[in-house]
Design an enzyme around this catalytic site. Structure first.
Site, short mmCIF file in Angstrom:
data_model
loop_
_atom_site.label_atom_id
_atom_site.label_comp_id
_atom_site.label_asym_id
_atom_site.label_seq_id
_atom_site.Cartn_x
_atom_site.Cartn_y
_atom_site.Cartn_z
N TYR A 42 41.11 -15.53 31.37
CA TYR A 42 40.60 -16.81 30.90
C TYR A 42 39.49 -17.32 31.82
CZ TYR A 42 40.40 -21.69 29.49
OH TYR A 42 39.96 -22.91 29.08
N LYS A 46 35.52 -17.68 30.92
CA LYS A 46 34.88 -19.01 31.01
C LYS A 46 33.66 -18.95 31.93
CE LYS A 46 36.32 -22.59 29.54
NZ LYS A 46 35.97 -23.29 28.30
#
Length: 188
Positions: A42, A46
């Site tokens: 994640y 990002k």
């Protein structure tokens, strides 16, 4: 104008690396290897997306207009209709006879976090968009990232959840249970 919603997870290293204590745009952070992140997939994705957005700042479109971009790095958020952060603590306390049981040896001194009220996170996006659309400010803030915070308390996750659980009659245990004991209990 494009305001990207980033996350602290893109720079939040695992505790063993002792890299991150406080965040600030003025701080010079060494690049973090995605394998060192708390949430490598994640946080890594990002960070990659943020890089693309920031690199696009100043690029000219077919219509001759320039794109102005920035990124807002947000911490964990809470607010009305929160279906995750606060409710996890509430559900756990309900299952454990009214007590939230922290995992690990918490609260450990210095292990804190700041959360963000969701309305303040949304307002930060509105303000950033206004500045990116302002011809006098767009070049100043474009192509940059900004850490967003508010006056939410800086405390442990358990103490943060306690402010919502205590008025409902639930309590947070002052000591945590080590993870290996929880795994043994779960096994049996």
């Amino acid at each position: 104008a494009l305001v990207y919603t980033g996350s602290l997870t893109q720079v939040q290293a695992l505790p063993k690396h002792h890299r991150v204590v406080r965040y600030s745009e003025a701080s010079d952070h060494p690049p973090v290897d995605t394998r060192e992140l708390n949430f490598p997939y994640y946080g890594g994705s990002k960070g990659q997306a943020e890089n693309l957005v920031l690199l696009a700042n100043g690029q000219e479109g077919k219509d001759g207009n320039k794109l102005h971009t920035c990124s807002l790095r947000l911490p964990v958020m809470f607010g009305e209709r929160d279906s995750h952060f606060v409710l996890i603590g509430l559900r756990a306390a309900k299952r454990c006879c009214g007590y939230l049981v922290p995992f690990g040896l918490t609260p450990r001194p210095g292990v804190t976090m700041q959360s963000l009220y969701i309305g303040n996170g949304a307002w930060a996006h509105v303000l950033a968009a206004k500045k990116l659309l302002d011809p006098e400010r767009q070049d100043q803030i474009g192509g940059e990232y900004y850490y967003i915070g508010d006056h939410s308390p800086v405390c442990s996750i358990a103490n943060f959840q306690a402010q919502f659980l205590n008025p409902l009659g639930y309590r947070v245990l002052p000591i945590g249970i080590p993870l290996f004991i929880m795994l043994i209990l779960a096994y049996f």
